[in-house]
Design an enzyme around this catalytic site. Structure first.
Site, PDB file in Angstrom:
ATOM      1  N   THR A  46       0.821  -1.209   0.000  1.00 54.13           N
ATOM      2  CA  THR A  46       0.000   0.000   0.000  1.00 54.13           C
ATOM      3  C   THR A  46       0.857   1.262   0.000  1.00 54.13           C
ATOM      4  O   THR A  46       0.426   2.321  -0.457  1.00 54.13           O
ATOM      5  CB  THR A  46      -0.946  -0.005   1.220  1.00 54.13           C
ATOM      6  OG1 THR A  46      -1.659  -1.253   1.230  1.00 54.13           O
ATOM      7  CG2 THR A  46      -1.948   1.128   1.167  1.00 54.13           C
ATOM      8  N   TYR A 136       4.508 -12.873   4.748  1.00 53.89           N
ATOM      9  CA  TYR A 136       3.426 -12.116   4.096  1.00 53.89           C
ATOM     10  C   TYR A 136       3.054 -12.852   2.820  1.00 53.89           C
ATOM     11  O   TYR A 136       3.824 -12.905   1.865  1.00 53.89           O
ATOM     12  CB  TYR A 136       3.893 -10.680   3.829  1.00 53.89           C
ATOM     13  CG  TYR A 136       2.925  -9.799   3.056  1.00 53.89           C
ATOM     14  CD1 TYR A 136       1.586 -10.118   2.904  1.00 53.89           C
ATOM     15  CD2 TYR A 136       3.371  -8.608   2.482  1.00 53.89           C
ATOM     16  CE1 TYR A 136       0.722  -9.307   2.199  1.00 53.89           C
ATOM     17  CE2 TYR A 136       2.514  -7.780   1.777  1.00 53.89           C
ATOM     18  CZ  TYR A 136       1.195  -8.133   1.640  1.00 53.89           C
ATOM     19  OH  TYR A 136       0.343  -7.315   0.927  1.00 53.89           O
ATOM     20  N   LYS A 165       0.953 -12.612   7.703  1.00 55.51           N
ATOM     21  CA  LYS A 165      -0.141 -11.810   7.146  1.00 55.51           C
ATOM     22  C   LYS A 165      -0.709 -12.607   5.989  1.00 55.51           C
ATOM     23  O   LYS A 165      -0.038 -12.822   4.972  1.00 55.51           O
ATOM     24  CB  LYS A 165       0.374 -10.447   6.681  1.00 55.51           C
ATOM     25  CG  LYS A 165      -0.692  -9.599   5.992  1.00 55.51           C
ATOM     26  CD  LYS A 165      -0.091  -8.311   5.445  1.00 55.51           C
ATOM     27  CE  LYS A 165      -1.112  -7.541   4.599  1.00 55.51           C
ATOM     28  NZ  LYS A 165      -0.519  -6.322   3.999  1.00 55.51           N
ATOM     29  N   THR A 206      -3.892  -6.382   9.146  1.00 57.77           N
ATOM     30  CA  THR A 206      -3.116  -5.328   8.493  1.00 57.77           C
ATOM     31  C   THR A 206      -4.016  -4.783   7.399  1.00 57.77           C
ATOM     32  O   THR A 206      -4.284  -5.444   6.402  1.00 57.77           O
ATOM     33  CB  THR A 206      -1.796  -5.853   7.914  1.00 57.77           C
ATOM     34  OG1 THR A 206      -1.008  -6.392   8.981  1.00 57.77           O
ATOM     35  CG2 THR A 206      -1.015  -4.725   7.256  1.00 57.77           C
TER      36      THR A 206
END
Length: 297
Positions: A46, A136, A165, A206
């Site tokens: 992001t 992740y 994540k 998250t």
């Protein structure tokens, strides 16, 4: 080892005249702290990390650490690459900046085997043995899936790998992981399913949407972990239209546009090859945002 759990925000990176807008970045982080987020995540997907220079990457982490110092909000920084040696450098850089923990995206483009993924993460984590480390998994971006068996193997074998994540969008995957290893800290990486992930044993989120709505996103986590499922689900349901429109184009295009519409950033700038949303999608974002009270800086 001081691990990071709870609510975390995948921070956008504001630019002004093509450069990192340090003042706005610090203000956005302060807003996250003031609205109850447990952690901020600089230089992730992001945050347009793929287009940041190494100096910009480091500066984002430094600012996050500086702003969060003396608060209860932690810094969970992105430190990944499709090159293991580059990811090791990123992890060491993050450690030097003083972050509390890191998450490392699966190596994109190269399409490694599960053994390759294991060796990749083992090498990175062992290069920073005192730094809490999260995997992740976002196959939609990387075209490689860190399978449950590989995650469990890494969790069992490497002391500082404490969580993941999970951005597969799969509740089944979360259950596969947590049924086998209840102590593994699984974070929801998909805003729409934050509540069910947490209700099934997840340890945190998250979030992209929490850039805009940190108050409600942090509240979902607090309520769910306290066992108040009815109230948490009600907020998750309320946020569904917003969560949905935040992915009408590739992240972080919509969330950055929403932050600009809300007056939380002064300029709407992206790094190529990302562009502003289409006129049609900009209108969709504006329309959905009218249904929410967005707290200012």
């Amino acid at each position: 080892m001081n691990i990071v759990t709870g609510s975390s925000t995948a921070l956008i990176t504001p630019f002004k005249n093509g450069k990192l807008d340090e003042q706005s970045y610090a203000a956005l982080i302060k807003r996250q702290i003031n609205n109850g987020m447990d952690a901020v995540c600089p230089v992730g997907t992001t945050g347009e990390s793929a287009t940041l220079s190494s100096d910009e990457d480091r500066r984002c982490m430094e600012i996050a650490v500086e702003v969060c110092k003396g608060t209860t909000t932690k810094v969970l920084a992105g430190a990944g690459s499709n090159s293991t040696s580059e990811a090791i450098l990123a992890a060491k850089n993050a450690q030097e900046c003083g972050v509390d923990a890191i998450f490392s995206v699966a190596p994109y483009y190269v399409k490694p085997s599960q053994e390759g993924l294991y060796q990749h993460y083992k090498a990175i984590a062992e290069s920073v043995p005192d730094l809490p480390f999260m995997l992740y998994n976002v196959p939609g971006r990387t075209v490689v899936d860190i399978e449950a068996e590989t995650v469990i193997r890494l969790f069992d074998d490497i002391p500082n790998i404490y969580g993941i994540k999970e951005a597969t969008g799969s509740l089944e995957r979360a259950i596969a992981l947590l049924s086998a290893r209840p102590d593994l800290k699984v974070f929801s990486g998909d805003d729409a399913i934050d509540f069910p992930m947490l209700a099934n044993g997840g340890a945190g989120i998250t979030s992209v949407t929490s850039n805009l709505m940190p108050d409600l996103k942090s509240e979902i986590v607090r309520l769910t972990l306290a066992g108040n499922f009815t109230a948490a689900k009600a907020i998750n349901d309320k946020l569904y239209p917003l969560n949905s429109v935040m992915f009408c184009e590739a992240n972080p295009i919509p969330i950055k546009a929403a932050m600009y519409i809300a007056g939380l950033i002064d300029t709407l700038e992206y790094r190529l090859p990302l562009l502003a949303p289409s006129v049609e999608n900009m209108k969709k974002i504006e329309q959905v945002m009218k249904n929410y009270e967005i707290k200012g800086l």
